[in-house]
Design a protein around this motif. Structure first.
Motif, PDB file in Angstrom:
ATOM      1  N   ILE A  91      17.713  -3.689   3.284  1.00  0.00           N
ATOM      2  CA  ILE A  91      19.087  -3.588   2.806  1.00  0.00           C
ATOM      3  C   ILE A  91      19.197  -2.392   1.865  1.00  0.00           C
ATOM      4  O   ILE A  91      18.387  -2.231   0.952  1.00  0.00           O
ATOM      5  CB  ILE A  91      19.514  -4.875   2.064  1.00  0.00           C
ATOM      6  CG1 ILE A  91      19.439  -6.084   3.001  1.00  0.00           C
ATOM      7  CG2 ILE A  91      20.912  -4.725   1.463  1.00  0.00           C
ATOM      8  CD1 ILE A  91      19.677  -7.426   2.319  1.00  0.00           C
ATOM      9  N   TYR A  92      20.221  -1.583   2.106  1.00  0.00           N
ATOM     10  CA  TYR A  92      20.567  -0.493   1.204  1.00  0.00           C
ATOM     11  C   TYR A  92      21.915  -0.825   0.587  1.00  0.00           C
ATOM     12  O   TYR A  92      22.883  -1.064   1.309  1.00  0.00           O
ATOM     13  CB  TYR A  92      20.674   0.839   1.957  1.00  0.00           C
ATOM     14  CG  TYR A  92      19.338   1.431   2.342  1.00  0.00           C
ATOM     15  CD1 TYR A  92      18.771   2.463   1.598  1.00  0.00           C
ATOM     16  CD2 TYR A  92      18.647   0.963   3.454  1.00  0.00           C
ATOM     17  CE1 TYR A  92      17.538   3.008   1.961  1.00  0.00           C
ATOM     18  CE2 TYR A  92      17.423   1.499   3.819  1.00  0.00           C
ATOM     19  CZ  TYR A  92      16.877   2.525   3.067  1.00  0.00           C
ATOM     20  OH  TYR A  92      15.668   3.056   3.422  1.00  0.00           O
ATOM     21  N   MET A  93      21.972  -0.855  -0.734  1.00  0.00           N
ATOM     22  CA  MET A  93      23.235  -1.037  -1.432  1.00  0.00           C
ATOM     23  C   MET A  93      23.888   0.341  -1.475  1.00  0.00           C
ATOM     24  O   MET A  93      23.282   1.307  -1.927  1.00  0.00           O
ATOM     25  CB  MET A  93      22.993  -1.559  -2.842  1.00  0.00           C
ATOM     26  CG  MET A  93      24.240  -1.834  -3.647  1.00  0.00           C
ATOM     27  SD  MET A  93      25.128  -3.308  -3.131  1.00  0.00           S
ATOM     28  CE  MET A  93      24.194  -4.606  -3.901  1.00  0.00           C
ATOM     29  N   VAL A  94      25.098   0.437  -0.932  1.00  0.00           N
ATOM     30  CA  VAL A  94      25.827   1.703  -0.893  1.00  0.00           C
ATOM     31  C   VAL A  94      27.154   1.481  -1.604  1.00  0.00           C
ATOM     32  O   VAL A  94      27.991   0.708  -1.136  1.00  0.00           O
ATOM     33  CB  VAL A  94      26.063   2.182   0.556  1.00  0.00           C
ATOM     34  CG1 VAL A  94      26.707   3.563   0.552  1.00  0.00           C
ATOM     35  CG2 VAL A  94      24.756   2.212   1.345  1.00  0.00           C
ATOM     36  N   LEU A 120      28.164   8.269   1.816  1.00  0.00           N
ATOM     37  CA  LEU A 120      26.846   8.416   2.427  1.00  0.00           C
ATOM     38  C   LEU A 120      26.953   9.491   3.504  1.00  0.00           C
ATOM     39  O   LEU A 120      27.713   9.361   4.451  1.00  0.00           O
ATOM     40  CB  LEU A 120      26.414   7.081   3.036  1.00  0.00           C
ATOM     41  CG  LEU A 120      24.995   6.985   3.565  1.00  0.00           C
ATOM     42  CD1 LEU A 120      23.978   7.251   2.470  1.00  0.00           C
ATOM     43  CD2 LEU A 120      24.755   5.609   4.165  1.00  0.00           C
ATOM     44  N   LYS A 121      26.211  10.553   3.326  1.00  0.00           N
ATOM     45  CA  LYS A 121      26.287  11.693   4.248  1.00  0.00           C
ATOM     46  C   LYS A 121      25.547  11.389   5.553  1.00  0.00           C
ATOM     47  O   LYS A 121      24.618  10.586   5.583  1.00  0.00           O
ATOM     48  CB  LYS A 121      25.704  12.930   3.587  1.00  0.00           C
ATOM     49  CG  LYS A 121      26.372  13.277   2.270  1.00  0.00           C
ATOM     50  CD  LYS A 121      26.624  14.728   2.163  1.00  0.00           C
ATOM     51  CE  LYS A 121      27.222  15.156   0.860  1.00  0.00           C
ATOM     52  NZ  LYS A 121      28.520  14.809   0.562  1.00  0.00           N
ATOM     53  N   SER A 122      25.965  12.043   6.624  1.00  0.00           N
ATOM     54  CA  SER A 122      25.401  11.822   7.967  1.00  0.00           C
ATOM     55  C   SER A 122      23.893  12.029   7.996  1.00  0.00           C
ATOM     56  O   SER A 122      23.163  11.236   8.597  1.00  0.00           O
ATOM     57  CB  SER A 122      26.042  12.765   8.987  1.00  0.00           C
ATOM     58  OG  SER A 122      27.390  12.478   9.136  1.00  0.00           O
ATOM     59  N   ASP A 123      23.406  13.094   7.348  1.00  0.00           N
ATOM     60  CA  ASP A 123      21.974  13.373   7.382  1.00  0.00           C
ATOM     61  C   ASP A 123      21.174  12.299   6.639  1.00  0.00           C
ATOM     62  O   ASP A 123      20.074  11.942   7.046  1.00  0.00           O
ATOM     63  CB  ASP A 123      21.653  14.771   6.869  1.00  0.00           C
ATOM     64  CG  ASP A 123      22.141  15.027   5.454  1.00  0.00           C
ATOM     65  OD1 ASP A 123      23.054  14.318   4.977  1.00  0.00           O
ATOM     66  OD2 ASP A 123      21.611  15.962   4.813  1.00  0.00           O
ATOM     67  N   LYS A 124      21.752  11.740   5.566  1.00  0.00           N
ATOM     68  CA  LYS A 124      21.074  10.672   4.831  1.00  0.00           C
ATOM     69  C   LYS A 124      21.036   9.398   5.674  1.00  0.00           C
ATOM     70  O   LYS A 124      20.011   8.707   5.718  1.00  0.00           O
ATOM     71  CB  LYS A 124      21.783  10.411   3.492  1.00  0.00           C
ATOM     72  CG  LYS A 124      21.084   9.379   2.638  1.00  0.00           C
ATOM     73  CD  LYS A 124      19.698   9.828   2.216  1.00  0.00           C
ATOM     74  CE  LYS A 124      19.032   8.828   1.310  1.00  0.00           C
ATOM     75  NZ  LYS A 124      17.668   9.199   0.951  1.00  0.00           N
ATOM     76  N   LEU A 125      22.129   9.095   6.360  1.00  0.00           N
ATOM     77  CA  LEU A 125      22.142   7.923   7.233  1.00  0.00           C
ATOM     78  C   LEU A 125      21.101   8.066   8.334  1.00  0.00           C
ATOM     79  O   LEU A 125      20.346   7.127   8.600  1.00  0.00           O
ATOM     80  CB  LEU A 125      23.530   7.709   7.837  1.00  0.00           C
ATOM     81  CG  LEU A 125      23.644   6.536   8.816  1.00  0.00           C
ATOM     82  CD1 LEU A 125      23.310   5.212   8.137  1.00  0.00           C
ATOM     83  CD2 LEU A 125      25.041   6.484   9.424  1.00  0.00           C
ATOM     84  N   LYS A 126      21.036   9.229   8.949  1.00  0.00           N
ATOM     85  CA  LYS A 126      20.040   9.460  10.002  1.00  0.00           C
ATOM     86  C   LYS A 126      18.629   9.287   9.446  1.00  0.00           C
ATOM     87  O   LYS A 126      17.773   8.662  10.079  1.00  0.00           O
ATOM     88  CB  LYS A 126      20.211  10.853  10.605  1.00  0.00           C
ATOM     89  CG  LYS A 126      19.263  11.108  11.756  1.00  0.00           C
ATOM     90  CD  LYS A 126      19.497  12.442  12.405  1.00  0.00           C
ATOM     91  CE  LYS A 126      18.513  12.594  13.572  1.00  0.00           C
ATOM     92  NZ  LYS A 126      18.595  13.876  14.203  1.00  0.00           N
ATOM     93  N   GLU A 127      18.382   9.801   8.251  1.00  0.00           N
ATOM     94  CA  GLU A 127      17.076   9.663   7.610  1.00  0.00           C
ATOM     95  C   GLU A 127      16.707   8.185   7.390  1.00  0.00           C
ATOM     96  O   GLU A 127      15.586   7.755   7.647  1.00  0.00           O
ATOM     97  CB  GLU A 127      17.103  10.403   6.268  1.00  0.00           C
ATOM     98  CG  GLU A 127      15.846  10.288   5.445  1.00  0.00           C
ATOM     99  CD  GLU A 127      16.039  10.917   4.067  1.00  0.00           C
ATOM    100  OE1 GLU A 127      15.627  10.269   3.074  1.00  0.00           O
ATOM    101  OE2 GLU A 127      16.591  12.021   3.979  1.00  0.00           O
ATOM    102  N   ILE A 128      17.695   7.407   6.934  1.00  0.00           N
ATOM    103  CA  ILE A 128      17.467   5.973   6.689  1.00  0.00           C
ATOM    104  C   ILE A 128      17.161   5.244   8.004  1.00  0.00           C
ATOM    105  O   ILE A 128      16.237   4.436   8.081  1.00  0.00           O
ATOM    106  CB  ILE A 128      18.695   5.340   5.997  1.00  0.00           C
ATOM    107  CG1 ILE A 128      18.830   5.864   4.577  1.00  0.00           C
ATOM    108  CG2 ILE A 128      18.613   3.819   6.003  1.00  0.00           C
ATOM    109  CD1 ILE A 128      20.173   5.539   3.931  1.00  0.00           C
ATOM    110  N   ILE A 129      17.927   5.544   9.047  1.00  0.00           N
ATOM    111  CA  ILE A 129      17.702   4.907  10.346  1.00  0.00           C
ATOM    112  C   ILE A 129      16.319   5.286  10.888  1.00  0.00           C
ATOM    113  O   ILE A 129      15.558   4.422  11.340  1.00  0.00           O
ATOM    114  CB  ILE A 129      18.811   5.281  11.356  1.00  0.00           C
ATOM    115  CG1 ILE A 129      20.151   4.662  10.921  1.00  0.00           C
ATOM    116  CG2 ILE A 129      18.445   4.809  12.756  1.00  0.00           C
ATOM    117  CD1 ILE A 129      21.354   5.137  11.732  1.00  0.00           C
ATOM    118  N   GLU A 130      15.976   6.568  10.820  1.00  0.00           N
ATOM    119  CA  GLU A 130      14.666   7.014  11.318  1.00  0.00           C
ATOM    120  C   GLU A 130      13.529   6.357  10.528  1.00  0.00           C
ATOM    121  O   GLU A 130      12.523   5.959  11.111  1.00  0.00           O
ATOM    122  CB  GLU A 130      14.568   8.536  11.240  1.00  0.00           C
ATOM    123  CG  GLU A 130      15.416   9.224  12.289  1.00  0.00           C
ATOM    124  CD  GLU A 130      15.405  10.742  12.185  1.00  0.00           C
ATOM    125  OE1 GLU A 130      14.972  11.288  11.140  1.00  0.00           O
ATOM    126  OE2 GLU A 130      15.851  11.382  13.155  1.00  0.00           O
TER     127      GLU A 130
END
Length: 135
Positions: A91-94, A120-130
């Motif tokens: 879980i990430y609190m955003v 939450l920026k797109s690149d940060k979301l992608k980083e979290i998913i990866e």
């Protein structure tokens, strides 16, 4: 064939949810998204699917300020059902809250990976998913 990555967004802000859904699409990672406008609906979904790894999300993005059940109430309830889940869900609190007490409170839960600030920026979301899927 493996199931697509399952992203869960728990937030009452329609515009924020839309932007996260669009950002997830730009990540080029096959996924599905579940969206809940409050913590209560999300908890009910998790309880109903607690024994189904295919139905449970792989990642939760959780807001603090929501009606019915806010983010911290969600975390308190999740604390009681989390150990019974077939798989651990990061879980990430955003939140837009920059209050240090909110940050510390969120990080006090062992299953909260991090506290992130909106937007939450797109690149940060992608980083979290990866990171979540081990890429």
């Amino acid at each position: 064939m493996p199931q697509p990555f399952h992203l869960c967004i728990i937030d009452d802000d329609d515009i924020y949810r839309f932007t996260i859904i669009q950002s997830a699409k730009f990540s080029k990672i096959e996924h599905k998204t579940s969206v809940f406008p409050n913590g209560e609906e999300a908890i009910n979904f998790i309880k109903e699917n607690q024994n189904s790894s295919d139905a449970l999300p792989n990642l939760i993005l959780l807001d603090i300020d929501m009606p019915i059940m806010d983010g911290f109430q969600f975390l308190e309830t999740y604390k009681t059902i989390g150990p019974n889940l077939i798989e651990k869900i990061p879980i990430y609190m955003v939140s837009s809250s920059v209050d240090p007490e909110d940050v510390e409170k969120a990080k006090s839960y062992e299953f909260v990976v991090d506290y992130l600030y909106k937007p939450l920026k797109s690149d940060k979301l992608k980083e979290i998913i990866e990171k979540t899927i081990g890429l």
